[in-house]
Design an enzyme around this catalytic site. Structure first.
Site, mmCIF file in Angstrom:
data_model
loop_
_atom_site.group_PDB
_atom_site.id
_atom_site.type_symbol
_atom_site.label_atom_id
_atom_site.label_comp_id
_atom_site.label_asym_id
_atom_site.label_seq_id
_atom_site.Cartn_x
_atom_site.Cartn_y
_atom_site.Cartn_z
ATOM 1 C CD GLU A 30 38.550 46.933 44.742
ATOM 2 O OE1 GLU A 30 38.416 46.125 45.663
ATOM 3 O OE2 GLU A 30 37.961 47.996 44.670
ATOM 4 C CD GLN A 90 36.376 38.108 51.435
ATOM 5 O OE1 GLN A 90 35.605 37.476 50.753
ATOM 6 N NE2 GLN A 90 36.772 39.324 51.084
ATOM 7 N NE ARG A 130 40.998 40.456 42.297
ATOM 8 C CZ ARG A 130 41.936 39.628 41.902
ATOM 9 N NH1 ARG A 130 41.629 38.508 41.330
ATOM 10 N NH2 ARG A 130 43.208 39.916 42.086
ATOM 11 C CB CYS A 131 34.246 45.410 43.011
ATOM 12 S SG CYS A 131 33.160 46.802 42.929
#
Ligand code: CDP
Length: 788
Positions: free
Chosen positions: A741, A224, A371-372
């Site tokens: 997110e 990522q 996802r945060c």
């Protein structure tokens, strides 16, 4: 013309460019990379959660047909590569040397001519272990008789405590609590947000290809953050950075799981350096769930001090964070508990004080931003559960209590009690819209009628605020690298564009939305803009995609790079039209002379002139690059309302309705945003009702595959209803905030609050997630509510 141009600009549901290859099955993932002479790696992993390694015998493995090499911790140690830095400044064993710290830890790396031979080689490696006492429960990690889990760190860290972190105003908070104890109300609640796993469809892996002749190392990597990984590879392996090329092709999801560097990557690189051949390593599902970065694992105690009428005054939070064997949590250096500061939520608290202790246990390392935006999910869950607890104890409607305590729209930019500046918001607007959409009053009436008939129905609210888009660089860095991001735009002579960005899509649709940003800025079709990413030899340096930072940071860089192109195009237009720049006006797609709209030049004409008839006082060509260091984060928000029915026979929770009102500022592509919210909601449903990584007392993982680790499928996923408000960010060039997110952050507590609400009338105040049918049935049984 303008109408045609803007058809696919900002706010338009332009179809995803990348889907042309995905729906044809023509995506290019790391495991699709096949190179001549490629070897395959597989990992010998520890069956024990804590043990000494007496010996690693590779002799039988080396006899397995096809096995080329077996790399052990000792081999790496000889090369100075046995340990690698984590994202939290700890060191993690690449391959265990004399001790394993968690089940499935990497012990040896087998390299073979086929994946099958590598697996056979793994089975033939004989490791002699001496099991040690295991710590699974973080609450026991600091007991006086607890074994020291990291003797390698004993000089700096004499116990299993990694850090103590605190923020806020202890004295002011204590005074507010004393006042509330005397004249108001204090509510307290323990809650546990269990360890979960991002579980992307594509597991982690790489192909490392070192060319002895050129000294160039190319790594196709499930990353990522390709640039940051390149720099870390250069530092860890001591290779010159310009001879390392990281290519992160299509990624099958990431959700934070593909931010850390894993031992398998380093082993594949070492294997390629050693053998001179390309080496592929792709982990399987169980390896992914059991050994790579997990999320959450926070044990929280929270307290609110409020006036008798429910006006909140102060928030106090104590958290015990289980970081596992190595401190590999992914977050900016300055913030060991990430952006947990957002725990004051959408409410106007005057005081707050937060403490976090992190400890080691014999579990896989992690603590990634699943996802945060770095612990925002944990913070948001705690405050939304606490607001419901306060409403419950005061006998107030949870919606009314929220409306009473929201930060008001005119208070923005708002300085929170924990000293963060929220850029913009209208929390009341979002909640009122959600309430209208579901007919909240009607639902409450229905609930009362059902209760009278003995039926169990609950309504849960989550009015969350997020904090996304790290930098600014002066406060945010990862491994020392400041958190800016970038975009480079090349306008070709015919007016077609190639743009490259420093962030890395994992399915979010950047090739589409970033093309839309440029198209809107330059007044052209996104069809004429190709967006590339993920190749460190070509893309400008960026910190990558996680924590919803792409749009707030690289999106801003993209808009500003396009504006630089437009500024130069204006100079060319002035030259061609023989007027001063001040005499020109812009309409989407062209500059024209003020008062003479017929006399103008399109952006395509200006691009052509940049290469064919450029003013003598300008450099030819039409390109721009922007590195953007944001002045602040963005604060998206939303209000979710969940309606559940509970089956009194089985304890099963049925989500009847879920209304999600989100606000991410200016929307680039509403279709992509809706897709992000749908996916995010399902990943919020997951921990609320299903997902949890559990261990037995010996540290054996009990949920190491998709049979035991329950991820919701389309069968479990309810129909999501979505709506929006739009409150632009005042500091972002196009007013956009992140959204990727939001739903994962906001959803779990809406569901938990709904289930607790269904049982509130019988005295239930809290249930820890995941709320399984068994947990609910046990409560029903205790309260005498089970159906016959
Ligand atoms: O960093 P990440 O891409 O995961 O998250 P994001 O920046 O929130 O963006 C997710 C996707 O939604 C991207 O394709 C964005 O460009 C898009 N988006 C949008 O269309 N409008 C917004 N206001 C925010 C995001």
């Amino acid at each position: 013309m303008a109408t045609e141009v803007f058809k696919h600009g900002l706010g338009e549901p332009y179809k995803r460019k990348e889907d042309a290859r995905f729906i044809r099955g023509q995506g290019n993932y790391v495991d699709d990379v096949m190179l001549p002479g490629m070897l395959y790696g597989d990992i010998v992993r520890s069956p024990y959660a804590h043990a000494l390694i007496k010996n690693v015998d590779i002799s039988e493995a080396m006899k397995v047909p096809g096995v080329v090499a077996v790399i052990t911790g000792k081999d790496l140690d000889a090369a100075g590569l046995a340990w690698m830095p984590t994202l939290s400044a700890d060191t993690e064993a690449v391959l265990a040397l004399d001790r394993v710290h968690f089940q499935m830890q990497e012990v040896a790396f087998v390299v073979a001519t086929s994946r099958y031979a590598a697996a056979d080689g793994v089975a033939a490696v004989d490791v002699d272990y001496e099991p040690l006492k295991v710590i699974v429960d973080p609450k026991k990690a600091l007991d006086p008789d607890a074994p020291l889990l990291r003797p390698d760190k004993k000089d700096k860290q004499p116990t299993n405590q990694i850090y103590h972190w605190e923020t806020g105003d202890r004295a002011g908070t204590d005074a507010a609590f004393a006042e509330a104890e005397a004249n108001g109300v204090v509510v307290k609640q323990d809650m546990f947000i269990p360890r979960i796993h991002p579980a992307p469809i594509e597991t982690c892996g790489c192909v490392a290809d070192y060319h002895k002749a050129t000294g160039k190392l190319t790594v196709w990597l499930t990353s990522q953050a390709p640039h940051a990984h390149r720099t870390l590879f250069a530092i860890v392996a001591g290779l010159p950075e310009h001879r390392i090329r990281i290519i992160s092709p299509d990624l099958g999801g990431g959700f934070g799981n593909k931010v850390p560097i894993y031992p398998g990557y380093v082993c594949a690189v070492v294997a390629s350096l050693t053998t001179g051949k390309p080496v592929k390593w792709i982990e399987d599902r169980s390896e992914n769930i059991s050994s790579t970065g997990f999320g959450r694992d926070y044990h929280i105690h929270a307290e609110i001090a409020a006036d008798k009428d429910g006006t909140v005054q102060a928030l106090k939070v104590y958290t015990l964070a289980d970081h596992g064997a190595f401190d590999a949590a992914a977050q900016p250096t300055k913030f060991p508990a990430g952006l947990f500061h957002i725990c004051t939520g959408s409410y106007d608290f005057k005081h707050a004080f937060v403490e976090v202790d992190a400890v080691h246990t014999n579990k896989a390392p992690g603590g990634i931003a699943y996802r945060c935006s770095f612990r925002v999910t944990e913070a948001s869950y705690l405050i939304e559960r606490m607001m419901d607890t306060l409403a419950h104890d005061l006998g107030k409607d949870p919606a009314q209590l929220r409306l009473q305590n929201f930060i008001q729209p005119e208070a923005f930019p708002y300085r929170s009690a924990l000293d963060w500046t929220f850029d913009s918001g209208n929390y009341e607007g979002a909640l009122k819209l959600a309430m209208k959409n579901v007919d909240y009053e009607g639902l409450r009436r229905e609930q009362a009628e059902k209760r009278a008939r003995g039926e169990l129905m609950g309504i849960g609210i989550s009015s969350f605020t997020e904090i996304v888009g790290a930098g600014p660089g002066k406060h945010f860095d990862i491994a020392g690298i400041q958190m800016f991001d970038s975009c480079e735009i090349r306008v070709h002579p015919t007016g077609k564009i190639l743009a490259r960005i420093g962030v890395q899509t994992q399915g979010q649709g950047h090739e589409t939305t970033f093309a839309q940003i440029i198209a809107a800025e330059l007044g052209m079709s996104p069809d004429d803009v190709d967006v590339e990413h993920g190749d460190t030899d070509t893309a400008p340096y960026g910190l990558g995609t996680y924590a919803s930072r792409s749009t707030p940071v690289a999106g801003a860089a993209t808009a500003l790079a396009a504006r630089k192109v437009r500024d130069k195009a204006k100079k060319i237009a002035a030259y061609l039209l023989e007027v001063g720049e001040e005499d020109l006006e812009w309409e989407p797609g062209r500059f024209f002379v003020k008062g003479a709209p017929g006399k103008g030049k399109t952006i395509q004409e200006l691009a052509f002139a940049a290469y064919t008839n450029c003013p003598p006082y300008l450099e030819p060509g039409l390109e721009a690059v922007n590195y953007y260091d944001p002045p602040n984060l963005t604060y998206p928000f939303g209000s979710y309302i969940c309606v559940v029915d509970i089956d009194r026979g089985t304890g099963q929770v049925h989500i009847r309705r879920f209304m999600a009102v989100d606000d991410c500022g200016t929307i680039i592509n509403p279709m992509i945003v809706e897709g992000q919210i749908h996916g995010g909601l399902t990943q919020g449903l997951a921990p609320a009702l299903y997902e949890e990584i559990t261990f037995d007392d010996n540290g054996n993982i009990l949920t190491g595959n998709f049979q035991d680790y329950l991820i919701p499928t389309s069968m479990e996923t309810p129909h999501w209803e979505t709506d929006k408000t739009v409150t632009p960010s005042p500091h972002h060039p196009i007013g956009a905030k992140g959204v990727g997110e939001s739903a994962t952050v906001g959803a779990p507590q809406a569901i938990a609050n709904a289930v607790v609400d269904a049982l509130a009338h019988v005295g239930v105040r809290h249930i820890d997630i995941p709320i399984s049918p068994w947990k609910v049935w046990a409560i029903l049984n205790e309260k005498g509510l089970t159906a016959d």
